[in-house]
Scaffold this active site. Structure first.
Site, mmCIF file in Angstrom:
data_model
loop_
_atom_site.group_PDB
_atom_site.id
_atom_site.type_symbol
_atom_site.label_atom_id
_atom_site.label_comp_id
_atom_site.label_asym_id
_atom_site.label_seq_id
_atom_site.Cartn_x
_atom_site.Cartn_y
_atom_site.Cartn_z
ATOM 1 N N GLY A 1 0.840 -1.198 0.000
ATOM 2 C CA GLY A 1 0.000 0.000 0.000
ATOM 3 C C GLY A 1 0.867 1.237 0.000
ATOM 4 O O GLY A 1 2.009 1.216 -0.481
ATOM 5 N N SER A 2 0.337 2.295 0.573
ATOM 6 C CA SER A 2 1.044 3.573 0.541
ATOM 7 C C SER A 2 2.216 3.594 1.530
ATOM 8 O O SER A 2 2.214 2.875 2.534
ATOM 9 C CB SER A 2 0.069 4.694 0.896
ATOM 10 O OG SER A 2 -0.416 4.499 2.209
ATOM 11 N N GLU B 1 2.801 5.923 3.525
ATOM 12 C CA GLU B 1 2.312 6.488 4.791
ATOM 13 C C GLU B 1 1.810 5.359 5.700
ATOM 14 O O GLU B 1 2.183 5.282 6.869
ATOM 15 C CB GLU B 1 1.173 7.488 4.533
ATOM 16 C CG GLU B 1 1.610 8.797 3.886
ATOM 17 C CD GLU B 1 2.170 8.646 2.454
ATOM 18 O OE1 GLU B 1 1.709 7.733 1.717
ATOM 19 O OE2 GLU B 1 3.080 9.416 2.088
ATOM 20 N N GLY C 1 2.469 2.204 5.262
ATOM 21 C CA GLY C 1 3.617 1.301 5.453
ATOM 22 C C GLY C 1 4.410 1.655 6.700
ATOM 23 O O GLY C 1 4.852 0.790 7.453
ATOM 24 N N GLU D 1 5.663 -3.486 0.617
ATOM 25 C CA GLU D 1 5.767 -3.117 -0.799
ATOM 26 C C GLU D 1 4.952 -1.841 -0.950
ATOM 27 O O GLU D 1 3.736 -1.862 -0.808
ATOM 28 C CB GLU D 1 5.244 -4.267 -1.671
ATOM 29 C CG GLU D 1 5.698 -4.146 -3.117
ATOM 30 C CD GLU D 1 4.698 -3.367 -3.951
ATOM 31 O OE1 GLU D 1 4.958 -2.176 -4.214
ATOM 32 O OE2 GLU D 1 3.660 -3.945 -4.324
ATOM 33 N N GLU E 1 3.387 10.365 -5.768
ATOM 34 C CA GLU E 1 2.635 9.300 -6.438
ATOM 35 C C GLU E 1 1.184 9.747 -6.609
ATOM 36 O O GLU E 1 0.490 10.010 -5.637
ATOM 37 C CB GLU E 1 2.702 8.015 -5.607
ATOM 38 C CG GLU E 1 2.153 6.838 -6.350
ATOM 39 C CD GLU E 1 2.332 5.535 -5.596
ATOM 40 O OE1 GLU E 1 2.031 5.490 -4.396
ATOM 41 O OE2 GLU E 1 2.764 4.548 -6.227
#
Ligand code: ADP
Length: 492
Positions: free
Chosen positions: A226-227, A229, A231, A248, A383
């Protein structure tokens, strides 16, 4: 009306008698039609799922590699047989075109088959020591908690579930709240193949079910996609309990075009594919396109022309090449970035607007958008997760490489050149987990996938992933008891 429950211990999970079950709705991303209600799970369901996974662990851990391999192959067969139905569910749930979600299932099926094979060769090592033997054996970690995003549900499930099961772990998986349906269907399929409790799927929101899973003391490993943030939040949760975490995360990948390319049209097609596949909602997308000065004009003219010809339409229509974003919220985010690009002074070469598609009035469709930008602009650094490409003009190789690496992420990169030495030198210099030369997105089973810098920790999709889901235990054997010694003679 169709209601999806968590799948725990091999069956749909019913709340305790008298408890009020809250749900959230899954809607068709393009039409807004109500698809189903989904149980909005929290700490209680996560607790039940972890308990089921713990109960299942001893027997699953003890299965042979051959048994796990056979069951993973059966799962692959079952998913392959149901792929048309499941791909349609995903296309409706997340608004991606059906042609793409069908490919997701091919990739997912290949992952289960890959790990069904890989586990058979997941060997530890050993060697003789004086009067004995050293054995280093691989052991499963335990119950793994896995959290995935919405963009490619079938692939995300496969990347997490296949290696974890192959290595002998049991699973509690939380799908994304925007894309839970096919994963709950997957849970029902898996329940017919694996012993109860080996695969548990608990839907819900990140701050509720997700947070409960990451902090659960019964979970021995966390894996997240995921993002960056979120993560970071998962990384902190792992650090708190000292459990391993694989991540990831996002990307802002450079795609580099050299002036010696032989066929501008073919590279343009590749560059658009890299930026627009998945409607640009891919962490791997090649969103910064570095084009050399010598070919800049003809290249960007061809690029803008090809982008304008991409047919935007209904996710289920056969001639659609780009469909809608997953939600109005995601659409608003993408449109905000387009506004930001204009405000930052980036020049719009194509697209830049929302399109209305008849029959799909609820969907947020954004035309393939191309900006001529500088690498330090926010649209080239952050992103966006939508069909927005920043083209960056370059002349000096070293300066271009510095810019290509001047970003917080390091997931992937593409290079287009006719020169092998140039390609290899450039690949060596790029800070990225995957580099593709003269193609993009080409993930054959077994090619390591993961990032450097803020793109993550660990590699999926490859043999090494089995190490993310196992510990090594060293056992030394001495043939008989002898005088105590710290290190045997001759071994220091
Ligand atoms: P994206 O930006 O791709 O939507 P997110 O990182 O927001 O990705 O979400 C990916 C997954 O992480 C989803 O399943 C979401 O529910 C979950 N998630 C979000 N916040 C948290 C959190 N605080 N704790 C655990 N999981 C979370």
């Amino acid at each position: 009306m169709n209601t999806y429950h968590a799948h725990i211990g091999g069956r749909p999970f019913a709340a305790e008698a008298g408890a009020i079950m809250t749900t959230f709705a899954a809607t068709n991303a393009a039409t807004g039609a109500h698809l189903a209600d989904i149980a909005r799970c929290g700490a209680a369901e996560i607790d039940a799922a972890v308990a089921a996974a713990r109960r299942a662990l001893p027997a699953w851990k003890a299965t042979t590699y051959e048994t796990r391999s056979a069951l993973l192959n059966r799962l692959a067969d079952a998913l392959e047989a149901q792929a048309p139905r499941l791909a349609r569910i995903d296309a409706q749930d997340i608004g991606r075109r059906l042609a793409e979600t069908l490919i997701d299932y091919q990739i997912a099926v290949a992952q289960y088959r890959y790990f069904a094979g890989a586990i058979l060769t997941h060997e530890g090592h050993g060697r003789p020591i004086p009067d004995g033997y050293l054995i280093a054996k691989r052991e499963p970690i335990g119950v793994v908690g896995q959290i995935i995003p919405w963009n490619v549900p079938a692939i995300m499930v496969a990347l997490k579930v296949a290696p974890a099961l192959a290595a002998g772990n049991t699973i509690v998986l939380k799908p994304d709240e925007n894309a839970s349906l096919s994963t709950l269907e997957f849970a029902a399929i898996a329940a017919r193949i694996f012993p109860p409790g080996v695969v548990n799927v608990v839907p819900g929101f990140g701050e509720e079910a997700g947070a409960a899973l990451t902090r659960h003391p019964g979970v021995a490993k966390l894996a997240f996609t995921g993002s960056a943030e979120v993560g970071r939040i998962i990384g902190h949760a792992g650090a708190e309990r000292l459990v391993p975490v694989s991540l990831e995360l996002g990307g802002k990948s450079p795609n580099i075009v050299f002036p010696d390319i032989e066929d501008i049209g073919a590279v343009v097609d590749n560059a658009l594919f890299a930026a627009m596949y998945c409607n640009g909602q891919s962490c791997l997308a090649g969103t910064r396109l570095f084009v050399h000065d010598d070919i800049y004009r003809p290249f960007t003219e061809a690029l803008a022309g090809a982008a304008a010809r991409i047919r935007v339409g209904d996710p289920l229509a056969a001639d659609t090449r780009l469909s809608c974003l997953v939600s109005e919220r995601q659409g608003a985010r993408v449109l905000d970035y387009i506004g930001l690009g204009k405000a930052e002074g980036a020049r719009l070469l194509a697209g830049g607007e929302r399109v209305r598609v008849p029959g799909c009035e609820a969907g947020c469709f954004v035309r393939p958008t191309i900006f001529e930008a500088r690498n330090d602009m926010r649209i080239a650094q952050e992103e966006i997760f939508g069909p927005v490409l920043s083209v960056i003009r370059w002349r000096d190789h070293d300066a271009m490489l510095r810019e290509a690496n001047d970003v917080r992420y390091g997931l992937a990169a593409g290079i287009y050149t006719a020169g092998l030495e140039n390609a290899m030198r450039t690949a060596d210099a790029l800070e990225a987990g995957s580099v593709w030369i003269n193609h993009y997105f080409n993930l054959n089973s077994g090619s390591p996938f993961g990032g450097v810098k803020e793109s993550g920790i660990g590699r999926e999709h490859c043999h090494e992933t089995l190490n993310l889901y196992s510990h090594v235990k060293s056992i030394t054997v001495q043939n008989r008891v002898s005088a105590p010694q710290f290190v045997p003679p001759g071994q220091v």
